[in-house]
Design a protein around this motif. Structure first.
Motif, short mmCIF file in Angstrom:
data_model
loop_
_atom_site.label_atom_id
_atom_site.label_comp_id
_atom_site.label_asym_id
_atom_site.label_seq_id
_atom_site.Cartn_x
_atom_site.Cartn_y
_atom_site.Cartn_z
N ASN A 33 0.81 -1.22 0.00
CA ASN A 33 0.00 0.00 0.00
C ASN A 33 0.85 1.27 0.00
OD1 ASN A 33 -2.49 -1.25 -0.13
ND2 ASN A 33 -2.72 -1.36 2.09
N GLN A 34 2.09 1.15 0.46
CA GLN A 34 2.98 2.31 0.45
C GLN A 34 3.26 2.79 -0.98
OE1 GLN A 34 3.93 3.92 3.25
NE2 GLN A 34 2.63 2.44 4.27
N PHE A 35 3.22 1.86 -1.92
CA PHE A 35 3.54 2.20 -3.30
C PHE A 35 2.35 2.76 -4.07
CE2 PHE A 35 6.85 -0.71 -1.99
CZ PHE A 35 7.98 -0.01 -2.38
N ARG A 36 1.26 3.00 -3.43
CA ARG A 36 0.11 3.65 -4.05
C ARG A 36 0.22 5.16 -4.01
NH1 ARG A 36 -4.92 -0.09 -2.01
NH2 ARG A 36 -4.28 -1.94 -3.16
N SER A 37 1.16 5.66 -3.24
CA SER A 37 1.35 7.10 -3.10
C SER A 37 2.20 7.60 -4.27
CB SER A 37 2.06 7.39 -1.78
OG SER A 37 2.47 8.73 -1.74
N VAL A 38 1.80 8.73 -4.84
CA VAL A 38 2.52 9.30 -5.97
C VAL A 38 3.94 9.69 -5.56
CG1 VAL A 38 2.54 11.22 -7.61
CG2 VAL A 38 0.40 10.09 -7.05
N ILE A 39 4.11 10.28 -4.41
CA ILE A 39 5.43 10.73 -3.98
C ILE A 39 6.38 9.55 -3.82
CG2 ILE A 39 4.94 10.77 -1.51
CD1 ILE A 39 7.08 13.33 -3.38
N VAL A 40 5.87 8.42 -3.35
CA VAL A 40 6.72 7.23 -3.22
C VAL A 40 7.12 6.73 -4.60
CG1 VAL A 40 6.81 4.84 -2.41
CG2 VAL A 40 5.79 6.60 -0.97
#
Length: 102
Positions: free
Chosen positions: A69-76
């Motif tokens: 789920n951390q990789f759903r963030s655009v900044i990540v």
């Protein structure tokens, strides 16, 4: 606001929420005593009627799902892209720094 109902569905004498009523009024409405509590037979009856006094918790999310789920963030995703580019250009210090942050 509708009247507060007594356990078992009976109408209590509370015309307002329990937190706005006096302790004696709430105790009378719930048919209990501050010093003695419920009688044993009434406690057993309420336990059978309502079950244990427990809050149902959420099911725990598995660690791998939290990680994905951390990789759903655009900044990540931008940081992953920057780490890939920095490694492609041989900038290992920046790659390691980005990997640590990610």
């Amino acid at each position: 606001m509708p009247p507060v109902t007594q356990p078992g569905g009976g109408k209590a004498d509370l015309e307002r929420p329990p937190w706005l009523s006096s302790a004696d009024t709430v105790l009378d409405a719930l048919d209990t005593h501050a010093d003695k509590g419920l009688a044993a037979d009434e406690a057993d009856s309420r336990l059978q009627r309502y079950g244990l006094n427990m809050i149902r918790g959420k099911s725990k999310t598995p660690w791998y799902e939290v990680l994905l789920n951390q990789f759903r963030s655009v900044i990540v995703l931008v940081m992953v892209g920057a780490a890939i580019l920095s490694s492609a250009f041989g900038m290992w210090a920046e790659t390691i720094a980005l990997a640590v942050v990610i």
